[in-house]
Motif scaffolding. Structure first.
Motif, PDB file in Angstrom:
ATOM      1  N   SER A 252      -9.801   3.758   6.422  1.00  0.00           N
ATOM      2  CA  SER A 252     -10.009   5.108   6.623  1.00  0.00           C
ATOM      3  C   SER A 252      -9.272   5.839   5.230  1.00  0.00           C
ATOM      4  O   SER A 252      -8.151   5.462   5.040  1.00  0.00           O
ATOM      5  CB  SER A 252      -9.343   5.741   7.906  1.00  0.00           C
ATOM      6  N   PRO A 253      -9.857   7.017   4.689  1.00  0.00           N
ATOM      7  CA  PRO A 253      -9.255   7.587   3.542  1.00  0.00           C
ATOM      8  C   PRO A 253      -8.053   8.618   4.067  1.00  0.00           C
ATOM      9  O   PRO A 253      -7.566   9.154   3.293  1.00  0.00           O
ATOM     10  CB  PRO A 253     -10.258   8.140   2.860  1.00  0.00           C
ATOM     11  N   ILE A 254      -8.067   8.794   5.348  1.00  0.00           N
ATOM     12  CA  ILE A 254      -7.171   9.825   5.902  1.00  0.00           C
ATOM     13  C   ILE A 254      -6.043   9.249   6.047  1.00  0.00           C
ATOM     14  O   ILE A 254      -5.746   8.316   6.620  1.00  0.00           O
ATOM     15  CB  ILE A 254      -7.778  10.233   7.244  1.00  0.00           C
ATOM     16  N   VAL A 255      -4.757  10.218   5.657  1.00  0.00           N
ATOM     17  CA  VAL A 255      -3.459   9.716   5.642  1.00  0.00           C
ATOM     18  C   VAL A 255      -3.083  10.435   6.918  1.00  0.00           C
ATOM     19  O   VAL A 255      -2.683  11.712   6.837  1.00  0.00           O
ATOM     20  CB  VAL A 255      -2.818   9.949   4.517  1.00  0.00           C
ATOM     21  N   THR A 256      -2.631   9.863   7.892  1.00  0.00           N
ATOM     22  CA  THR A 256      -1.912  10.333   9.167  1.00  0.00           C
ATOM     23  C   THR A 256      -0.377  10.327   9.106  1.00  0.00           C
ATOM     24  O   THR A 256       0.168  11.066   9.775  1.00  0.00           O
ATOM     25  CB  THR A 256      -2.440   9.939  10.341  1.00  0.00           C
ATOM     26  N   LYS A 257       0.042   9.030   8.607  1.00  0.00           N
ATOM     27  CA  LYS A 257       1.483   8.770   8.559  1.00  0.00           C
ATOM     28  C   LYS A 257       2.113   8.550   6.909  1.00  0.00           C
ATOM     29  O   LYS A 257       2.080   7.165   6.724  1.00  0.00           O
ATOM     30  CB  LYS A 257       1.737   7.660   9.301  1.00  0.00           C
ATOM     31  N   PRO A 258       2.078   9.323   6.152  1.00  0.00           N
ATOM     32  CA  PRO A 258       2.373   9.234   4.917  1.00  0.00           C
ATOM     33  C   PRO A 258       3.809   8.465   4.632  1.00  0.00           C
ATOM     34  O   PRO A 258       4.648   8.596   5.416  1.00  0.00           O
ATOM     35  CB  PRO A 258       2.407  10.627   4.226  1.00  0.00           C
ATOM     36  N   ASP A 259       3.640   7.483   3.878  1.00  0.00           N
ATOM     37  CA  ASP A 259       5.236   6.950   3.190  1.00  0.00           C
ATOM     38  C   ASP A 259       5.457   7.536   2.015  1.00  0.00           C
ATOM     39  O   ASP A 259       6.635   7.130   1.730  1.00  0.00           O
ATOM     40  CB  ASP A 259       4.948   5.305   3.244  1.00  0.00           C
TER      41      ASP A 259
ATOM     42  N   ALA B 159       0.903  -1.330  -0.122  1.00  0.00           N
ATOM     43  CA  ALA B 159       0.004  -0.087  -0.008  1.00  0.00           C
ATOM     44  C   ALA B 159       0.878   1.064   0.190  1.00  0.00           C
ATOM     45  O   ALA B 159       1.933   1.319   0.504  1.00  0.00           O
ATOM     46  CB  ALA B 159      -0.919  -0.046   1.085  1.00  0.00           C
ATOM     47  N   TYR B 160       0.339   2.398  -0.646  1.00  0.00           N
ATOM     48  CA  TYR B 160       1.038   3.662  -0.716  1.00  0.00           C
ATOM     49  C   TYR B 160       0.003   4.381   0.093  1.00  0.00           C
ATOM     50  O   TYR B 160      -1.193   4.608  -0.278  1.00  0.00           O
ATOM     51  CB  TYR B 160       1.256   4.024  -2.060  1.00  0.00           C
ATOM     52  N   HIS B 161       0.397   5.117   1.107  1.00  0.00           N
ATOM     53  CA  HIS B 161      -0.156   6.232   1.580  1.00  0.00           C
ATOM     54  C   HIS B 161       0.355   7.498   1.440  1.00  0.00           C
ATOM     55  O   HIS B 161       1.444   7.844   1.837  1.00  0.00           O
ATOM     56  CB  HIS B 161      -0.379   6.090   3.055  1.00  0.00           C
ATOM     57  N   ILE B 162      -0.188   8.329   0.347  1.00  0.00           N
ATOM     58  CA  ILE B 162       0.361   9.329  -0.181  1.00  0.00           C
ATOM     59  C   ILE B 162      -0.146  10.819   0.067  1.00  0.00           C
ATOM     60  O   ILE B 162      -1.251  11.042   0.268  1.00  0.00           O
ATOM     61  CB  ILE B 162       0.415   9.436  -1.671  1.00  0.00           C
ATOM     62  N   ILE B 163       0.713  11.874   0.514  1.00  0.00           N
ATOM     63  CA  ILE B 163       0.385  12.930   0.681  1.00  0.00           C
ATOM     64  C   ILE B 163       1.031  14.053  -0.407  1.00  0.00           C
ATOM     65  O   ILE B 163       2.163  14.063  -0.468  1.00  0.00           O
ATOM     66  CB  ILE B 163       0.626  13.866   2.137  1.00  0.00           C
ATOM     67  N   ILE B 164      -0.057  14.733  -0.970  1.00  0.00           N
ATOM     68  CA  ILE B 164       0.662  15.823  -1.948  1.00  0.00           C
ATOM     69  C   ILE B 164       0.080  17.205  -1.379  1.00  0.00           C
ATOM     70  O   ILE B 164      -0.922  17.176  -1.106  1.00  0.00           O
ATOM     71  CB  ILE B 164      -0.044  15.309  -3.465  1.00  0.00           C
ATOM     72  N   ALA B 165       1.005  17.962  -1.440  1.00  0.00           N
ATOM     73  CA  ALA B 165       0.818  19.099  -0.707  1.00  0.00           C
ATOM     74  C   ALA B 165       1.399  20.207  -1.391  1.00  0.00           C
ATOM     75  O   ALA B 165       2.564  20.276  -1.670  1.00  0.00           O
ATOM     76  CB  ALA B 165       0.931  19.172   0.607  1.00  0.00           C
TER      77      ALA B 165
ATOM     78  N   SER C 203      -4.854  13.450  -0.013  1.00  0.00           N
ATOM     79  CA  SER C 203      -4.551  12.372   0.492  1.00  0.00           C
ATOM     80  C   SER C 203      -4.706  11.286  -0.570  1.00  0.00           C
ATOM     81  O   SER C 203      -6.273  11.189  -0.711  1.00  0.00           O
ATOM     82  CB  SER C 203      -5.215  11.992   1.825  1.00  0.00           C
ATOM     83  N   VAL C 204      -3.889  10.410  -0.786  1.00  0.00           N
ATOM     84  CA  VAL C 204      -4.201   9.319  -1.818  1.00  0.00           C
ATOM     85  C   VAL C 204      -4.023   7.982  -1.026  1.00  0.00           C
ATOM     86  O   VAL C 204      -2.572   8.183  -0.805  1.00  0.00           O
ATOM     87  CB  VAL C 204      -3.758   9.415  -3.179  1.00  0.00           C
ATOM     88  N   ILE C 205      -4.796   7.229  -1.206  1.00  0.00           N
ATOM     89  CA  ILE C 205      -4.198   5.582  -0.873  1.00  0.00           C
ATOM     90  C   ILE C 205      -4.419   4.737  -1.995  1.00  0.00           C
ATOM     91  O   ILE C 205      -5.415   4.891  -2.552  1.00  0.00           O
ATOM     92  CB  ILE C 205      -5.114   5.138   0.531  1.00  0.00           C
TER      93      ILE C 205
END
Lengths: 432, 183
Positions: B62-69, B3-9, B52-54
């Motif tokens: 949860s669609p919320i990313v709290t600890k992005p990888d 899985a990828y837990h992505i944050i783009i900001a 946030s993209v998973i």
């Protein structure tokens, strides 16, 4: 090419559509007469129709439907598309045959109204941005009186404003779909996700004795599927059905398949105000009863119907409850976070499961009563100060501990803090 | 489980949400479970935008990313805000033309690319986001290289199809930009 259909017997030959048509392909029939005795409208050259829907918009009798090909094929192709929850609900409503949308924009629900503004033009429906939520719900009432499928959508403060109208809809037994994409409250509150309108949706929507059916989706796919189901439920039981979503579900995108609407056999709307054609006594839609006996009778009849809904239409999902010692309860977006917490808790040897009510009213009491026989404790997770927890306590009747984990103000509980609560419960003699 | 837990900001208008949508579609093509969650408040009108993209083999909870990888940082405030939240070993793509510093944490892998400058030099005004995505595909493999075109077809709306080739070019530039250390 577009397809135009007329409800000929509703036409009163007013000529408004004929004048509105930019292609001048509509005309009043010279030799035909309809049931009302008017010369009804007909289309001269359908191949030239551009599907603008102006005729349908102009028609004061709502007797014209325009269907444009192209976009409608999305549902036929059954292709997975990436959509926001708000958009999926709007498209699903169109598929379910809703051609009337009245609303007022409010974050985090605005995409429903924005989508309808575009899409209703394409399918020849009516989209109207009212001057307020109170006006919008009154328009819903007017449209529903004529027997058509109609909806509105809003977010928490807007729904409160609609309360009066919803009570009138209930008093008149008029079917309607209401969408509430919840935000934090009270008052104007904030625009971040919350689940603090549970009491409102299940108990105290407005004055008078009445219930609405409340559906709680937890994915974009369910938002589409439950929207279609909601229209069937509304028509079946002459009830108001609410989709109680939250800002996470409304704003997030997920792959969704827009299935064709299920063709359910529904009771005919013999009560609708569509004109009599001189053949029968006219229908009246009304919620005022000055005879106490009569008002008592309609209330009792309504509650007999509610009883059937409670027996037949209760929906819930059970997840890993078979061997669970702690059973969590959550609906909507929080149920997804609970599933994350369950995955970690299980690796730590905590036997935990989840009951997710899909109908909040009627509440799946029996599901909770059944697991209460073997579970040792319950944990209710909500984005509120604790509202659904009352229903769980009522269902299990004080026989088991019901703990609470909640966040408010637009904060969302994290899987970690739910896990911590589970560990406390587990260590607190539950697993001894 | 993969899985990828992505944050783009970055800031509003940089195409943060669009970049997230593209990555989501790329995941969908491979039958992955995906979720996309935007900021939708006043940020949309030009504050800090985040998405946030998973992308996961298992259904997304949860669609919320709290600890992005994976973190794609397109301005300094975003890096300041989300660097501390990153999971240990997370991969961070930084637009070095806009962010005047390196990563502080030593337990993260940083990849630097002057995306904003590259966009301007190549006449790709407004496509900094897709250059960053190209870099993420190369370094992290958030999606397969072969899927870029198909995902772009789905992401670019019908009325903007004329911008398709420019978007693809931007991804190419990001993908082919050599790895370099921060100076």
């Amino acid at each position: 090419m577009a397809k135009v259909t007329f409800n000929i017997d509703r036409c009163k030959g007013c000529n408004l559509c004929v004048e509105a048509c930019p292609k001048k392909i509509l005309a009043l029939s010279h030799d035909e007469l309809n049931a009302k005795g008017f010369h009804p409208v007909e289309i001269i050259d359908e191949s030239r129709c551009i599907g603008c829907g102006f005729c349908a918009t102009m028609c004061p009798e709502a007797a014209i439907t325009v269907e444009k090909e192209g976009r409608a094929e999305i549902s036929a192709a059954m292709e997975k598309v990436l959509m926001k929850g708000n958009e999926a609900m709007a498209e699903a409503a169109i598929i379910a045959g809703c051609r009337f949308f009245f609303g007022y924009p409010i974050t985090p629900q605005t995409e429903v109204a924005a989508y309808m503004a575009k899409r209703m033009l394409e399918v020849g429906g009516v989209n109207l941005q009212a001057e307020s939520e109170l006006a919008a719900i009154s328009m819903v009432m007017g449209a529903s009186s004529t027997g058509v499928r109609v909806m509105t959508s809003s977010s928490s403060p807007g729904i409160s404003l609609m309360g009066e109208g919803i009570s009138y809809l209930a008093g008149c037994d008029l079917p309607a779909l209401l969408i509430n994409v919840q935000r934090a409250g009270p008052g104007l509150g904030g625009i971040q996700p919350a689940q603090s309108d549970y009491f409102q949706a299940t108990r105290s929507m407005a004055h008078g004795d009445f219930h609405i059916i409340s559906l709680a989706p937890n994915s974009v796919q369910e938002m589409a599927d439950l929207t279609m189901k909601a229209f069937d439920l509304a028509d079946q039981y002459r009830m108001q059905v609410m989709i109680l979503a939250d800002a996470i579900l409304g704003q997030m995108m997920e792959p969704v398949i827009l299935r064709d609407a299920e063709k359910k056999k529904l009771p005919e709307k013999t009560w609708a105000v569509t004109g009599t054609g001189g053949r029968r006594k006219k229908n009246i839609i009304n919620s005022l009863y000055l005879s106490v006996e009569e008002l008592d009778k309609v209330n009792r009849e309504r509650f007999a119907r509610y009883k059937i809904v409670e027996e037949k239409e209760t929906l819930f999902e059970e997840y890993m409850t078979d061997d669970a010692e702690i059973v969590m309860a959550a609906y909507g977006a929080t149920s997804r976070i609970c599933k994350n917490a369950i995955a970690t808790a299980r690796t730590k040897g905590i036997k935990v499961g989840l009951i997710r009510p899909i109908t909040l009213w009627p509440f799946p009491k029996k599901a909770f009563q059944k697991v209460a026989q073997r579970a040792k404790a319950f944990l209710c997770v909500e984005m509120s100060m604790g509202q659904m927890i009352d229903d769980i306590r009522l269902a299990v009747g004080g026989s088991k501990r019901v703990a609470f984990c909640g966040r408010v103000g637009g904060m969302v509980p994290s899987p970690e803090e739910i896990l911590e609560k589970l560990e406390q419960l587990n260590g607190g003699g539950v697993n001894a | 489980m993969n899985a990828y837990h992505i944050i783009i900001a970055g800031h509003g208008g940089q195409g943060i949400l669009f970049a997230g949508k593209f990555i989501s579609y790329a995941g969908m093509i491979r039958e992955k479970n995906v979720s996309w969650l935007p900021t939708y408040g006043p940020e949309m009108r030009g504050g800090t935008a985040k998405c946030s993209v998973i992308i996961s083999d298992a259904p997304v909870g949860s669609p919320i990313v709290t600890k992005p990888d994976v973190l794609i940082a397109m301005n300094l405030p975003s890096l300041d805000r989300y660097e501390p939240e990153c999971a240990i070993g997370a991969k961070v793509i930084v637009d070095s033309a806009l962010v005047p510093r390196q990563l502080v944490r030593t337990d993260l892998a940083g990849y630097y690319i002057p995306a904003q400058k590259l966009a301007e030099d190549n006449g790709l005004h407004g496509l900094t986001n897709m250059i960053m995505v190209g870099k993420a595909i190369r370094e992290i493999g958030v999606c397969a290289y072969e899927d870029i075109e198909a995902a772009m077809e789905k992401t670019v709306p019908e009325r903007k199809k004329n911008l398709l080739s420019a978007n693809l070019k931007a991804v190419e530039i990001g993908y082919n930009f050599p790895r370099y250390s921060f100076e």
